[in-house]
Design a protein around this motif. Structure first.
Motif, short mmCIF file in Angstrom:
data_model
loop_
_atom_site.label_atom_id
_atom_site.label_comp_id
_atom_site.label_asym_id
_atom_site.label_seq_id
_atom_site.Cartn_x
_atom_site.Cartn_y
_atom_site.Cartn_z
N GLU A 1 11.80 -10.91 15.22
CA GLU A 1 11.25 -12.28 15.23
C GLU A 1 9.72 -12.30 15.39
N ASP A 2 9.14 -11.18 15.83
CA ASP A 2 7.68 -11.11 15.95
C ASP A 2 7.01 -10.78 14.62
N ILE A 3 7.84 -10.47 13.62
CA ILE A 3 7.30 -10.11 12.31
C ILE A 3 7.49 -11.29 11.37
N GLY A 4 6.40 -11.76 10.81
CA GLY A 4 6.48 -12.93 9.94
C GLY A 4 6.97 -12.53 8.56
N GLY B 1 4.86 0.44 0.04
CA GLY B 1 4.13 -0.78 -0.31
C GLY B 1 2.69 -0.67 0.14
N PRO B 2 1.88 -1.69 -0.18
CA PRO B 2 0.46 -1.64 0.12
C PRO B 2 0.18 -1.49 1.61
N PRO B 3 -1.02 -1.00 1.97
CA PRO B 3 -1.39 -0.85 3.37
C PRO B 3 -1.37 -2.18 4.12
N GLY B 4 -1.03 -2.11 5.40
CA GLY B 4 -1.15 -3.28 6.26
C GLY B 4 -0.09 -4.34 6.08
N THR B 5 1.01 -4.00 5.39
CA THR B 5 2.04 -5.01 5.14
C THR B 5 3.13 -5.01 6.22
N GLY B 6 3.00 -4.16 7.23
CA GLY B 6 3.93 -4.24 8.36
C GLY B 6 4.98 -3.14 8.40
N LYS B 7 4.75 -2.04 7.70
CA LYS B 7 5.77 -0.99 7.67
C LYS B 7 5.96 -0.35 9.06
N THR B 8 4.84 -0.08 9.72
CA THR B 8 4.94 0.52 11.06
C THR B 8 5.59 -0.45 12.03
N LEU B 9 5.19 -1.70 11.90
CA LEU B 9 5.75 -2.75 12.75
C LEU B 9 7.27 -2.86 12.55
N VAL C 1 8.20 8.64 10.03
CA VAL C 1 7.23 9.56 9.45
C VAL C 1 6.24 8.74 8.63
N ASP C 2 5.10 8.44 9.24
CA ASP C 2 4.08 7.67 8.52
C ASP C 2 3.38 8.62 7.56
N GLU C 3 2.85 8.08 6.48
CA GLU C 3 2.21 8.90 5.43
C GLU C 3 3.15 10.03 5.03
N THR D 1 5.15 5.01 3.16
CA THR D 1 4.05 5.48 2.31
C THR D 1 3.43 4.35 1.50
N ASN D 2 2.14 4.51 1.21
CA ASN D 2 1.48 3.61 0.26
C ASN D 2 1.47 4.26 -1.12
N ARG D 3 1.95 5.50 -1.19
CA ARG D 3 1.85 6.26 -2.45
C ARG D 3 3.20 6.85 -2.83
N LYS E 1 3.96 -18.24 7.22
CA LYS E 1 4.85 -17.81 8.32
C LYS E 1 4.13 -16.81 9.23
N ILE E 2 3.40 -15.90 8.63
CA ILE E 2 2.70 -14.87 9.43
C ILE E 2 1.59 -15.52 10.26
N LEU E 3 0.83 -16.42 9.62
CA LEU E 3 -0.27 -17.09 10.33
C LEU E 3 0.27 -17.89 11.52
N SER F 1 -3.10 -8.98 3.26
CA SER F 1 -1.90 -8.41 3.88
C SER F 1 -1.74 -9.02 5.28
N GLY F 2 -0.61 -8.75 5.93
CA GLY F 2 -0.43 -9.21 7.31
C GLY F 2 -1.55 -8.70 8.21
N SER F 3 -1.93 -7.45 7.97
CA SER F 3 -2.99 -6.87 8.79
C SER F 3 -4.33 -7.56 8.52
N LEU G 1 -4.67 -10.63 7.59
CA LEU G 1 -4.58 -11.97 8.22
C LEU G 1 -4.85 -11.87 9.71
N LYS G 2 -4.31 -10.81 10.31
CA LYS G 2 -4.54 -10.66 11.75
C LYS G 2 -6.03 -10.46 12.04
N ASN G 3 -6.66 -9.61 11.25
CA ASN G 3 -8.10 -9.38 11.46
C ASN G 3 -8.90 -10.66 11.25
P1 ATP Z 1 -0.34 1.24 6.69
O1 ATP Z 1 0.37 1.44 5.40
O2 ATP Z 1 -1.82 1.03 6.53
O3 ATP Z 1 0.03 2.22 7.78
P2 ATP Z 1 1.54 -0.71 7.63
O4 ATP Z 1 2.24 -1.26 6.46
O5 ATP Z 1 2.24 0.31 8.46
O6 ATP Z 1 0.11 -0.20 7.22
P3 ATP Z 1 1.29 -2.12 10.08
O7 ATP Z 1 0.52 -1.01 10.75
O8 ATP Z 1 2.69 -2.31 10.46
O9 ATP Z 1 1.15 -1.96 8.52
O10 ATP Z 1 0.52 -3.50 10.26
C1 ATP Z 1 -0.76 -3.55 10.84
C2 ATP Z 1 -0.84 -4.77 11.74
O11 ATP Z 1 -0.81 -5.94 10.92
C3 ATP Z 1 0.32 -4.92 12.68
O12 ATP Z 1 0.08 -4.32 13.91
C4 ATP Z 1 0.43 -6.41 12.84
O13 ATP Z 1 -0.46 -6.87 13.82
C5 ATP Z 1 -0.06 -6.95 11.52
N1 ATP Z 1 1.04 -7.35 10.59
C6 ATP Z 1 1.24 -6.86 9.35
N2 ATP Z 1 2.26 -7.49 8.75
C7 ATP Z 1 2.73 -8.40 9.63
C8 ATP Z 1 3.79 -9.36 9.61
N3 ATP Z 1 4.57 -9.52 8.52
N4 ATP Z 1 3.99 -10.14 10.71
C9 ATP Z 1 3.21 -9.98 11.80
N5 ATP Z 1 2.19 -9.09 11.88
C10 ATP Z 1 1.95 -8.31 10.82
#
Ligand code: ATP
Length: 269
Positions: free
Chosen positions: A17-20, A59-67, A117-119, A164-166, A194-196, A222-224, A226-228
């Motif tokens: 629920e914390d992920i938009g 998918g692209p960087p910062g889209t929430g994969k780690t989250l 396993v990131d990257e 992975t992004n690649r 939703k994310i905002l 990306s989500g990241s 938007l956060k920045n």
């Molecule tokens: P990378 O490929 O660069 O490792 P990633 O896809 O793993 O990036 P995250 O590290 O999960 O991306 O996201 C970076 C930050 O962006 C998160 O810590 C979170 O704050 C924010 N974020 C990204 N997507 C979302 C989302 N859908 N909802 C809420 N926060 C998000």
């Protein structure tokens, strides 16, 4: 230590629920990973419903994969181990066999566990022909052998989740071991909204603040990103206050910051 994080489920602090947005991804992860971990008895009959040993998020960087990986572990009640492909190959390539053995035996002890396993491309990328470092090749082969060696009992309780992004850098041998591949896309305007909303839920914003307009104006973010953007915008009232203080304005007690308005975001873009 080649493991970047080990976190028990109760301490991860992130739920779906914390992920938009990303509703389809959450549903897929629920079916593929959470249910088999929480209700193994439903997946132990026949051949069709076998829990999978590996899932790839790409998918692209910062889209929430780690989250997503963290939230998945916390929703599944599993421990979370995180390793980064490039660290493993660059720092630790001397002792591939020992390392992978240590990692997998550690994971077995912590099961149920998500090994993130990131990257994953840099650890398990395509064979680099003559240019590939011999040590990288050994590390990859050891990793895949250990992965294959997971007993089927363990495979219900140890899930390798690669990100992975690649994705095109992964070779067939790896793709085969990550049979479920989930695309984590950039958010469209509705999903950016939703994310905002999640980021701004607890912020002091102007009563006529138009979050929809902001979502529409952030195409390609990306989500990241938007956060920045939100962090930069939230800093503007703080900066104004600091500027006033620099000019000699004194306050009796810390003044309340003014509410955020759309301009703060547009100017921070
Ligand atoms: P990378 O490929 O660069 O490792 P990633 O896809 O793993 O990036 P995250 O590290 O999960 O991306 O996201 C970076 C930050 O962006 C998160 O810590 C979170 O704050 C924010 N974020 C990204 N997507 C979302 C989302 N859908 N909802 C809420 N926060 C998000």
């Amino acid at each position: 230590n080649f493991i970047s994080a080990v976190v028990p489920p109760g301490e991860i602090g992130i739920k779906f629920e914390d992920i938009g947005a990303l509703e389809d991804v959450k549903t897929a992860l629920h079916e593929l990973a959470i249910l088999p971990m929480k209700r193994p008895e439903l997946f132990s009959h026949g051949n069709l419903l076998r829990p999978c040993k590996g899932i790839l998020l790409f998918g692209p960087p910062g889209t929430g994969k780690t989250l997503l990986a963290k939230a998945l572990a916390s929703e599944a009640g599993a421990n979370f181990i995180s390793i980064t492909g490039s660290t493993l190959t660059s720092k630790w390539f001397g002792d591939a066999e020992k390392l992978t053995k240590a990692l997998f035996s550690f994971a077995s002890k912590l099961a149920p566990v998500i090994v993130f396993v990131d990257e994953v491309d840099s650890l398990l990328g395509a064979r680099g022909g003559g240019f590939e470092h011999e040590a990288t090749r050994r590390m990859r082969n050891e990793f895949m052998a250990a992965w294959d060696g997971l007993r089927s009992k363990d495979s219900q309780r140890i899930l390798i989740l690669g990100a992975t992004n690649r994705p095109f850098d992964l070779d067939d041998a790896v793709i085969r071991r990550l049979p479920r591949r989930i695309y984590v896309d950039l958010p469209d305007a509705d999903n950016r909204l939703k994310i905002l909303k999640i980021f701004l839920a607890k912020e002091n914003i102007d009563h006529d603040f138009d979050t929809r307009a902001l979502a529409n104006a952030t195409e390609g973010y990306s989500g990241s990103d938007l956060k920045n953007l939100c962090i930069a915008a939230a800093y503007r009232p703080v900066q104004e206050l600091l500027d006033e203080e620099k000019k000699g304005k004194k306050h009796d007690k810390t003044p309340a910051l003014r509410p955020l308005n759309l301009d703060d975001f547009i100017q921070s873009k």
